[in-house]
Design a protein around this motif. Structure first.
Motif, PDB file in Angstrom:
ATOM      1  N   LEU A  81       2.170  30.590  85.042  1.00 47.19           N
ATOM      2  CA  LEU A  81       2.231  29.508  84.065  1.00 47.19           C
ATOM      3  C   LEU A  81       3.635  28.901  84.017  1.00 47.19           C
ATOM      4  O   LEU A  81       3.799  27.673  84.047  1.00 47.19           O
ATOM      5  CB  LEU A  81       1.831  30.037  82.683  1.00 47.19           C
ATOM      6  CG  LEU A  81       1.801  29.029  81.532  1.00 47.19           C
ATOM      7  CD1 LEU A  81       0.788  27.930  81.798  1.00 47.19           C
ATOM      8  CD2 LEU A  81       1.475  29.740  80.220  1.00 47.19           C
ATOM      9  N   LEU A  82       4.656  29.745  83.962  1.00 40.63           N
ATOM     10  CA  LEU A  82       6.029  29.257  83.852  1.00 40.63           C
ATOM     11  C   LEU A  82       6.498  28.558  85.136  1.00 40.63           C
ATOM     12  O   LEU A  82       7.118  27.490  85.086  1.00 40.63           O
ATOM     13  CB  LEU A  82       6.966  30.421  83.513  1.00 40.63           C
ATOM     14  CG  LEU A  82       6.767  31.062  82.133  1.00 40.63           C
ATOM     15  CD1 LEU A  82       7.691  32.268  81.972  1.00 40.63           C
ATOM     16  CD2 LEU A  82       7.007  30.048  81.030  1.00 40.63           C
ATOM     17  N   ILE A  83       6.188  29.159  86.307  1.00 38.52           N
ATOM     18  CA  ILE A  83       6.648  28.585  87.562  1.00 38.52           C
ATOM     19  C   ILE A  83       5.946  27.259  87.841  1.00 38.52           C
ATOM     20  O   ILE A  83       6.590  26.255  88.206  1.00 38.52           O
ATOM     21  CB  ILE A  83       6.414  29.559  88.735  1.00 38.52           C
ATOM     22  CG1 ILE A  83       7.278  30.825  88.559  1.00 38.52           C
ATOM     23  CG2 ILE A  83       6.725  28.884  90.069  1.00 38.52           C
ATOM     24  CD1 ILE A  83       8.761  30.584  88.598  1.00 38.52           C
ATOM     25  N   LEU A  84       4.635  27.224  87.673  1.00 45.00           N
ATOM     26  CA  LEU A  84       3.904  25.980  87.942  1.00 45.00           C
ATOM     27  C   LEU A  84       4.292  24.886  86.956  1.00 45.00           C
ATOM     28  O   LEU A  84       4.349  23.706  87.323  1.00 45.00           O
ATOM     29  CB  LEU A  84       2.397  26.233  87.905  1.00 45.00           C
ATOM     30  CG  LEU A  84       1.849  27.145  89.004  1.00 45.00           C
ATOM     31  CD1 LEU A  84       0.339  27.286  88.880  1.00 45.00           C
ATOM     32  CD2 LEU A  84       2.210  26.620  90.385  1.00 45.00           C
ATOM     33  N   LYS A  85       4.571  25.270  85.718  1.00 43.98           N
ATOM     34  CA  LYS A  85       5.032  24.281  84.739  1.00 43.98           C
ATOM     35  C   LYS A  85       6.403  23.739  85.143  1.00 43.98           C
ATOM     36  O   LYS A  85       6.662  22.525  85.062  1.00 43.98           O
ATOM     37  CB  LYS A  85       5.102  24.911  83.341  1.00 43.98           C
ATOM     38  CG  LYS A  85       5.546  23.946  82.241  1.00 43.98           C
ATOM     39  CD  LYS A  85       4.558  22.812  82.067  1.00 43.98           C
ATOM     40  CE  LYS A  85       4.961  21.894  80.935  1.00 43.98           C
ATOM     41  NZ  LYS A  85       4.023  20.734  80.805  1.00 43.98           N
ATOM     42  N   THR A  86       7.279  24.621  85.583  1.00 45.04           N
ATOM     43  CA  THR A  86       8.604  24.186  86.029  1.00 45.04           C
ATOM     44  C   THR A  86       8.487  23.189  87.183  1.00 45.04           C
ATOM     45  O   THR A  86       9.252  22.217  87.268  1.00 45.04           O
ATOM     46  CB  THR A  86       9.437  25.404  86.486  1.00 45.04           C
ATOM     47  OG1 THR A  86       9.579  26.310  85.388  1.00 45.04           O
ATOM     48  CG2 THR A  86      10.812  24.981  86.963  1.00 45.04           C
TER      49      THR A  86
END
Length: 548
Positions: A81-86
């Motif tokens: 979630l965090l990496i793809l959002k970044t």
């Protein structure tokens, strides 16, 4: 809004992102679904190409997030979630490689490596060595997904100082990976590598200039002719392509034109084995490149220097060792695409390998990037070559990974941009090329890996396989997505009985940096799917939190 209410809203939102029928059908039922329609395209970033009557096509049901993400731990869900959002933030995407290089200097190699493995590297790469890769491969296999090990070392700088020792070391690593992958992968192993790991970019660029010169000579001295050389079937393949490029497959050079160009009638007569009085492009190119004396007669074709010839022979020897090892292990090897200033040479050497080794099955695959205007030319020519010589074309079909770099280089050096004018053009080309290779598959002359994160393309291919009554579990046509991306589509394909691969990058963190930076860049091209995946990840996290 309560936590429960928020969860229900997210679930409805994720479930409604794709309004398609539920795919609970068996693989046999899937073969009966969908008929092919004629393609249209919409706006640049929202094109829906090659499909009509979408209600009749196989769907991808994203409502059951528990099943989709059952292979992921809570930590992996949060990281995704965090990496793809970044990766949705343009400022990060544009500066990803610079940021990582700066961080390595500031943090020092040990701390930088640790952080990368827990975050960006851990999301998109499987490990630094076979030992680290093994649990990743086994975990995917337990959920019906196969692995393609991607040795991600490359050289893009034309002035790179890495020499023969480095290339020989990479060869030994690739051969070792092929051996190890037989143990790691329970089913037939697939691997990929970049030719720039085995030679210098300078050599590939110099030989590319030779190939371009030969192509220009053919275009300047050839004429339009189809049926005599191609036959009805290959003409039908050319008709599938709506390209502004001149299709080399539709042209031949006559004996008189060849003699006027080269002053070598004996060479022409030897190459014209069927006495047609003409040579097609592949015959012309093979003849020219096999005779250095003829090359010197053709204006505009760079000389094959002794240094270049020796480098080519060393590269051929390395590629031959890899191909022989692949056959011995009954494995499959994909040769990755790279920048256009080297790609024609890569295509040429890969075609040599396919001609020699792809008898009966495809052991060697070339990568065709549909965002390049020239790809229809290359693929149609290779398809004709496979049909005429009786081998299997190995096709890894992708959209492409160097768009920003290629566009910037074309502007800087003032030449025509090799990239398609719009995403709609890329999508259309991808579907046209799928139709071409599927025709070859139906005649037992092609094996295909369709690498795509585009759900419209996935649905289109599923329907076409149904049209052709191709077994979903066959290895003649398989699906592929990158490790760390597009998990909902990957696992639903596997659950429906299709053969699907995750392409897993691996290697030392600092050596895989260019590859990882492009993963961020490519996310801008599949932003719609990434946005959808973010919502699905949130739904699954809330489900686990609430114990639903």
């Amino acid at each position: 809004m309560s936590i429960l209410s928020r969860f229900q809203v997210l679930r409805r939102k994720a479930g409604g992102l794709i309004n398609l029928p539920n795919t609970t059908k068996s693989p046999t039922d899937l073969n009966k679904v969908g008929r092919r329609g004629s393609g249209t395209s919409n706006a640049h970033h929202n094109s829906r190409v090659g499909v009509r009557n979408k209600a009749t096509l196989v769907g991808l049901d994203h409502k059951n997030t528990q099943q989709t993400y059952r292979s992921k731990s809570n930590f992996e869900l949060v990281r995704s979630l965090l990496i793809l959002k970044t990766c949705t933030y343009q400022i990060f995407v544009r500066n990803a490689e610079k940021t990582m290089r700066f961080s390595r200097v500031v943090l020092g190699r040990p701390l930088f490596t640790y952080i990368m493995k827990k975050t960006f590297y851990g999301q998109f790469a499987g490990g630094e060595n076979i030992t680290e890769l093994k649990p990743v491969v086994e975990k995917l296999a337990n959920h019906g997904v196969r692995s393609m090990l991607n040795f991600s070392v490359e050289q893009a700088d034309l002035g790179s100082s890495k020499g023969e020792v480095h290339c020989q070391s990479n060869l030994e690593t690739i051969l070792g990976v092929l051996e190890s992958s037989k143990e790691v992968c329970e089913v037939r192993p697939y691997s990929s590598f970049k030719i720039t790991g085995l030679t210098t970019p300078w050599l590939l660029n110099q030989f590319t200039e030779v190939l371009k010169g030969v192509e220009r000579a053919f275009l300047d001295n050839s004429q339009f002719e189809r049926t005599k050389k191609q036959g009805r079937f290959m003409c039908s393949l050319s008709d599938k392509v709506k390209s502004n490029e001149i299709l080399l497959a539709n042209r031949v050079i006559t004996r008189d034109a060849f003699i006027a160009l080269t002053s070598s009638p004996q060479s022409f007569d030897k190459a014209d084995v069927n006495n047609t009085g003409t040579l097609d492009f592949q015959q012309f190119r093979d003849l020219i490149l096999s005779n250095p004396d003829i090359i010197k007669q053709i204006p505009g074709v760079p000389e094959l220097t002794e240094e270049l010839v020796q480098g080519i022979e060393r590269l051929r020897d390395r590629l031959e060792q890899i191909a022989e090892k692949t056959k011995t292990l009954d494995a499959r090897i994909m040769i990755d695409a790279e920048q256009t200033y080297m790609q024609p040479a890569i295509d040429y050497f890969t075609l040599e390998l396919m001609r020699k080794h792809n008898q009966g099955v495809a052991y060697v695959y070339n990568t065709y990037q549909c965002y390049l205007k020239k790809t229809p030319n290359t693929l149609i020519l290779d398809a004709m070559d496979a049909m005429s010589r009786g081998y299997n074309l190995g096709v890894k079909l992708v959209r492409g990974a160097y768009m920003v770099e290629e566009t910037a280089r074309a502007a800087r050096l003032n030449y025509d941009n090799p990239i398609q004018d719009s995403k709609a053009d890329t999508d259309r080309t991808y579907h046209e090329m799928l139709d071409v290779v599927l025709e070859l598959v139906s005649r037992d002359h092609c094996f295909v890996l369709a690498g795509s994160h585009n759900e419209e393309t996935v649905r289109y291919l599923m329907a076409r396989l149904g049209d052709l009554r191709v077994d979903p579990g066959t290895e003649k046509v398989v699906f592929g997505q990158l490790y760390g991306l597009c998990d909902p589509t990957t696992f639903q394909l596997a659950n429906s009985g299709y053969t699907v691969f995750k392409a897993i990058a691996w290697g030392k963190v600092e050596e895989v940096l260019p590859f990882l930076a492009r993963r961020a860049e490519e996310n801008t091209g599949v932003l719609g799917s990434t946005t959808r995946e973010l919502d699905l990840l949130k739904v699954e996290l809330w489900r686990r939190v609430l114990g639903d």
